[in-house]
Design a protein around this motif. Structure first.
Motif, mmCIF file in Angstrom:
data_model
loop_
_atom_site.group_PDB
_atom_site.id
_atom_site.type_symbol
_atom_site.label_atom_id
_atom_site.label_comp_id
_atom_site.label_asym_id
_atom_site.label_seq_id
_atom_site.Cartn_x
_atom_site.Cartn_y
_atom_site.Cartn_z
ATOM 1 N N SER A 56 0.811 -1.209 0.000
ATOM 2 C CA SER A 56 0.000 0.000 0.000
ATOM 3 C C SER A 56 0.847 1.262 0.000
ATOM 4 O O SER A 56 0.418 2.311 -0.487
ATOM 5 N N LEU A 57 2.061 1.175 0.526
ATOM 6 C CA LEU A 57 2.961 2.325 0.551
ATOM 7 C C LEU A 57 3.656 2.525 -0.787
ATOM 8 O O LEU A 57 3.937 3.657 -1.207
ATOM 9 N N LEU A 58 3.919 1.429 -1.487
ATOM 10 C CA LEU A 58 4.676 1.496 -2.735
ATOM 11 C C LEU A 58 3.802 1.691 -3.970
ATOM 12 O O LEU A 58 4.273 2.203 -4.985
ATOM 13 N N ALA A 59 2.552 1.269 -3.902
ATOM 14 C CA ALA A 59 1.686 1.291 -5.084
ATOM 15 C C ALA A 59 1.610 2.646 -5.782
ATOM 16 O O ALA A 59 1.627 2.707 -7.021
ATOM 17 N N PRO A 60 1.505 3.784 -5.050
ATOM 18 C CA PRO A 60 1.403 5.074 -5.759
ATOM 19 C C PRO A 60 2.587 5.376 -6.670
ATOM 20 O O PRO A 60 2.447 6.133 -7.636
ATOM 21 N N PHE A 61 3.745 4.803 -6.377
ATOM 22 C CA PHE A 61 4.933 5.108 -7.175
ATOM 23 C C PHE A 61 4.838 4.528 -8.588
ATOM 24 O O PHE A 61 5.628 4.909 -9.461
ATOM 25 N N GLN A 62 3.884 3.609 -8.822
ATOM 26 C CA GLN A 62 3.693 3.088 -10.174
ATOM 27 C C GLN A 62 3.386 4.210 -11.166
ATOM 28 O O GLN A 62 3.748 4.132 -12.345
ATOM 29 N N TYR A 63 2.733 5.268 -10.682
ATOM 30 C CA TYR A 63 2.333 6.348 -11.576
ATOM 31 C C TYR A 63 3.510 7.201 -12.038
ATOM 32 O O TYR A 63 3.357 8.030 -12.934
ATOM 33 N N PHE A 64 4.694 7.000 -11.427
ATOM 34 C CA PHE A 64 5.889 7.679 -11.923
ATOM 35 C C PHE A 64 6.173 7.267 -13.369
ATOM 36 O O PHE A 64 6.829 8.008 -14.108
ATOM 37 N N GLU A 65 5.685 6.080 -13.745
ATOM 38 C CA GLU A 65 5.935 5.589 -15.098
ATOM 39 C C GLU A 65 5.318 6.505 -16.155
ATOM 40 O O GLU A 65 5.868 6.654 -17.248
ATOM 41 N N ILE A 66 4.179 7.111 -15.852
ATOM 42 C CA ILE A 66 3.543 8.015 -16.811
ATOM 43 C C ILE A 66 4.437 9.220 -17.062
ATOM 44 O O ILE A 66 4.583 9.679 -18.210
ATOM 45 N N ILE A 67 5.048 9.743 -15.999
ATOM 46 C CA ILE A 67 5.937 10.905 -16.144
ATOM 47 C C ILE A 67 7.124 10.547 -17.039
ATOM 48 O O ILE A 67 7.449 11.253 -17.999
ATOM 49 N N SER A 68 7.782 9.448 -16.702
ATOM 50 C CA SER A 68 8.950 9.012 -17.460
ATOM 51 C C SER A 68 8.577 8.703 -18.909
ATOM 52 O O SER A 68 9.300 9.068 -19.849
ATOM 53 N N ALA A 69 7.440 8.033 -19.118
ATOM 54 C CA ALA A 69 7.007 7.680 -20.469
ATOM 55 C C ALA A 69 6.692 8.924 -21.295
ATOM 56 O O ALA A 69 6.992 8.980 -22.491
#
Length: 306
Positions: A249-262
């Motif tokens: 639950s603490l790490l899941a939000p970091f998945q959205y960093f992929e949109i920035i990088s992409a």
């Protein structure tokens, strides 16, 4: 995997954030190989898992994590098949569509995971999270609609990818920590390589252009494919490590960093940039996903204090 006693949440978050920034490089390489090296997505996916296996197998042998030590070999091989099928859908989508669009649509995955957890595992999902799921899918439709008008059924490939990856995550949950991350990733490399070799043979026999087998046309292309497989293997090892350092639950939000990088890679390498309406859809998807994660953390906190 056991997430009940995280060792170092700060280190886990830093590791996860770093991995999410790096992972879209893989997809940029896949798009480059399809766009500039004229290599089919099926062939790129094969090399992705083949070079993952080539890079990880010696490490597994040297460290004593030989494949024969796997406690659940068939389930780990199935993990590789599911991951390869998901990667094939994703790499095919990025051949035709902007990176950021594909990632935005793909992020219906957290909603699918929540839905399947409720349906098949009996997890309790309240009305707020069901509403967030509906809103999230509406955001995905905002991104899909103009993409569908331009690219047709290809715009739905990220949705199929998200579904397959959700099954992959469910299998990870079923396997637990019975095998080491290195064994799991090495076995996934075997399963993915064998599956994609068969898919290439069948697809090429049917005359499907996206399964056309080929060798790299240039030495830089070969180097990029080796980088693709190496990143795939080692970065996913680090992701597994991150989940052992901090709770999901603490790490899941970091998945959205992929949109920035992409988005950055897509604009820098291919001149692609999301339109205003797509940014609205992306914002809705990310907001809904973060709300679901927040509700999950709140539920876990309530259960812990009860």
């Amino acid at each position: 995997m056991n997430h009940s006693t995280p060792e170092n949440p700060i280190k886990g978050m830093a590791l996860m954030a770093s991995c999410m920034v790096v992972l879209p490089v893989m997809d940029a390489i896949a798009k480059y190989m399809a766009t500039f090296e004229a290599m089919s997505p099926g062939q790129v996916t094969f090399y992705r898992f083949f070079f993952q296996l080539v890079c990880l197998l010696p490490l597994a042998v040297v460290t004593g994590s030989a494949l024969i030590h796997s406690r659940r070999p068939w389930m780990n091989l199935l993990r590789g098949v599911l991951h390869a099928a998901a990667s094939l859908m994703f790499f095919t989508a990025v051949k035709y569509m902007p990176l950021a669009d594909v990632f935005a649509i793909y992020f219906v995955e957290p909603f699918m995971l929540t839905m399947m957890s409720a349906i098949f595992l009996g997890d309790r999902v309240g009305w707020r999270r069901w509403l967030a799921i509906i809103v999230g899918f509406a955001g995905a439709m905002i991104v899909i609609q103009p993409s569908y008008a331009i690219f047709g059924w290809t715009a739905l490939l990220p949705v199929v990818c998200a579904f397959l990856f959700t099954l992959y995550l469910f299998l990870n949950r079923a396997i637990g920590d019975g095998d080491s991350p290195l064994v799991m990733q090495t076995m996934a490399g075997v399963g993915g390589t064998v599956f994609m070799a068969a898919a290439l043979l069948v697809g090429d026999a049917q005359g499907i252009v996206d399964f056309e087998p080929s060798l790299p046309a240039t030495w830089p292309g070969l180097i990029l494919l080796v980088v693709l497989g190496s990143l795939s293997g080692y970065v996913h090892l680090l992701v597994v490590r991150a989940f052992r350092l901090a709770p999901l639950s603490l790490l899941a939000p970091f998945q959205y960093f992929e949109i920035i990088s992409a988005t950055v890679l897509g604009y820098a390498l291919f001149g692609d940039f999301p339109t205003a309406s797509k940014w609205v859809g992306i914002a809705i998807i990310v907001g809904s996903g973060l709300f679901i994660i927040w509700r999950e953390r709140a539920r876990e906190a309530q259960a812990a204090s009860a």
